[in-house]
Design a protein around this motif. Structure first.
Motif, PDB file in Angstrom:
ATOM      1  N   ILE A   1      71.963  41.714  -3.767  1.00 24.30           N
ATOM      2  CA  ILE A   1      70.699  41.792  -3.254  1.00 24.30           C
ATOM      3  C   ILE A   1      69.606  42.708  -2.560  1.00 24.30           C
ATOM      4  O   ILE A   1      68.467  42.821  -3.910  1.00 24.30           O
ATOM      5  CB  ILE A   1      71.340  41.148  -1.299  1.00 24.30           C
TER       6      ILE A   1
ATOM      7  N   LEU B   1      75.392  43.133   1.136  1.00 26.15           N
ATOM      8  CA  LEU B   1      75.406  42.024   0.237  1.00 26.15           C
ATOM      9  C   LEU B   1      75.148  41.986  -1.410  1.00 26.15           C
ATOM     10  O   LEU B   1      74.370  42.335  -1.951  1.00 26.15           O
ATOM     11  CB  LEU B   1      74.689  40.548   1.150  1.00 26.15           C
TER      12      LEU B   1
ATOM     13  N   VAL C   1      75.827  38.257  -4.372  1.00 21.64           N
ATOM     14  CA  VAL C   1      75.688  37.057  -4.876  1.00 21.64           C
ATOM     15  C   VAL C   1      76.413  36.866  -6.565  1.00 21.64           C
ATOM     16  O   VAL C   1      75.913  38.216  -7.252  1.00 21.64           O
ATOM     17  CB  VAL C   1      74.444  36.495  -4.731  1.00 21.64           C
TER      18      VAL C   1
ATOM     19  N   GLN D   1      72.442  37.016   6.684  1.00 13.52           N
ATOM     20  CA  GLN D   1      73.926  36.522   5.472  1.00 13.52           C
ATOM     21  C   GLN D   1      74.411  35.245   7.003  1.00 13.52           C
ATOM     22  O   GLN D   1      74.561  35.507   8.205  1.00 13.52           O
ATOM     23  CB  GLN D   1      75.290  37.554   6.089  1.00 13.52           C
TER      24      GLN D   1
ATOM     25  N   ALA E   1      73.704  33.849   1.656  1.00 12.78           N
ATOM     26  CA  ALA E   1      72.884  35.051   2.024  1.00 12.78           C
ATOM     27  C   ALA E   1      71.641  34.874   1.704  1.00 12.78           C
ATOM     28  O   ALA E   1      70.952  33.860   0.675  1.00 12.78           O
ATOM     29  CB  ALA E   1      72.637  36.122   0.556  1.00 12.78           C
TER      30      ALA E   1
ATOM     31  N   SER F   1      76.894  33.820  -0.898  1.00 10.68           N
ATOM     32  CA  SER F   1      77.689  34.945  -1.246  1.00 10.68           C
ATOM     33  C   SER F   1      78.542  35.212  -1.949  1.00 10.68           C
ATOM     34  O   SER F   1      79.516  34.529  -1.489  1.00 10.68           O
ATOM     35  CB  SER F   1      77.095  36.092   0.397  1.00 10.68           C
TER      36      SER F   1
END
Ligand code: ADP
Length: 365
Positions: A215, A245, A247, A281, A286, A363
């Motif tokens: 992210i 985080l 994705v 989150q 996310a 996520s």
């Protein structure tokens, strides 16, 4: 305008019914061919069985031979007088005819029921099959019409400016320069519009890379691109703390989504305000948020802002000084990309206070 829209709607509905009827006709023809074929077979078999049943065992044979139904060649009945045997044979023949026509009538009635039932069902299934295709066609038609309308406006402006200038025999250099500058501005708009349209047309799941993306990298890429715009309006971009985080998706497209939101936040905010990027989150998602202190969006306009070519009231947008006129493609593109990533995009806004756009993506660990 409203009349043309209504006419278009009537024409599309008309076309849809005609196509559905055609397809239903094909379905029905197939069903009725099968049904009539089986009915003929049933009729054939049942008349054979009837004839065999009424004739009884004998050299006339199972398949009839030449004896006919009523002819009794052997068995106890052969001992009866000829006149009685003829009467029995006649009676059997008439019962056979009666049963045969009853079978035929029933088969005709059954086929009529099938015709009506299958007709209704065929139309229902034809309409169901055609609906998504018709909807896609209508959307494409609308898109093409909207896009050509958007392209025509700046082209017409450029053309009339050039024509007026050419007709002026005393055109001075500063005036000519001014016209060229104005044309360049229109050209820039056209370029932005065609780029937006191209991006919108190219976005499909097949074009996306599916990679693990941090992210932080998405935010950084979008902020790098938006920073000069923010600087030009003295808008402060407030970034979140680095996270860990991730994705799954296409990093370039996801950065494009965030840039669209930042670009809008800057575009629709007065000079000197700030734009805040946050993330969190929530239940395996996310969520990236872009919050501004701009002009906000009216509640009545909120449901439409993700539609292609939709622009909220221009007079309000231009209240934010320096707000560039857009084409209403950015948010439609952002929504399309987010949805192709299995995510959602939403907005909360209050007129005169500001807006918060939130992108939620599945996520990855
Ligand atoms: P545009 O190119 O017109 O900005 P978008 O699709 O990006 O097209 O946005 C559609 C409309 O939504 C804009 O015309 C604007 O009225 C409204 N809008 C989008 N973002 C904001 C924002 N942050 N603040 C206020 N209005 C916004």
């Amino acid at each position: 305008m409203a009349a043309t829209l209504r006419q278009r709607l009537v024409r599309l509905t008309d076309q849809f019914h005609r196509r559905s009827l055609k397809l239903a006709g094909v379905y029905l023809a197939i069903i009725m061919t099968i049904s009539i074929f089986f009915s003929a077979m049933v009729f054939q078999l049942s008349t054979q069985e009837l004839s065999r049943g009424l004739r009884g065992p004998g050299p006339g044979g199972a398949n009839g031979g030449n004896g006919g139904i009523g002819v009794i060649e052997r068995g106890p009945e052969s001992l009866l007088p000829q006149s009685l045997r003829d009467a029995i044979a006649q009676d059997r023949q008439s019962r056979y005819e009666e049963a045969r026509s009853r079978v035929l009538n029933r088969l005709v009635v059954i086929n009529l029921f099938i015709l009506v039932g299958a007709g209704v069902l065929s139309y229902y299934f034809a309409a169901r099959t055609l609906k998504p295709i018709e909807e896609a066609n209508a959307a494409l038609e609308r898109f093409t019409a909207d896009a050509s309308h958007e392209l025509r406006t700046p082209l017409a402006a450029m053309r009339s400016e050039i024509e007026v200038a050419l007709m002026n025999p005393d055109l001075k250099l500063p005036e000519a320069k001014h016209i060229l500058e104005s044309n360049l501005e229109e050209l820039e708009k056209l370029t932005a519009l065609s780029e937006g349209l191209l991006k919108l047309a190219r976005q499909d799941a097949g074009h996306f890379r599916r990679e693990r993306v941090a992210i932080d990298d998405i935010i950084q890429a979008a902020v790098d691109k938006a920073a000069p715009l923010a600087q030009a309006k003295q808008i402060k971009l407030r970034l979140p703390q680095p996270s860990n985080l991730h994705v799954t998706g296409d990093s370039v497209s996801l950065a494009e989504v965030l840039f669209i939101l930042l670009d809008n936040a800057i575009k629709y905010s007065p000079t000197g305000k700030s734009v805040k990027i946050e993330f969190s989150q929530k239940q395996k998602q996310a969520v990236i948020q872009v919050a501004d202190q701009g002009i906000g969006i009216r509640a009545s306009e909120l449901p439409h802002i993700f539609e292609r070519f939709y622009r909220a009231d221009k007079s309000r947008a231009s209240r934010s000084e320096g707000a560039a006129e857009g084409y209403g493609i950015g948010l439609a593109l952002a929504k399309h990309i987010v949805e192709l990533h299995g995510g959602t995009i939403s907005v909360q806004s209050q007129s005169g206070v500001g807006s918060v756009f939130a992108v939620a993506l599945p996520s990855t660990l």
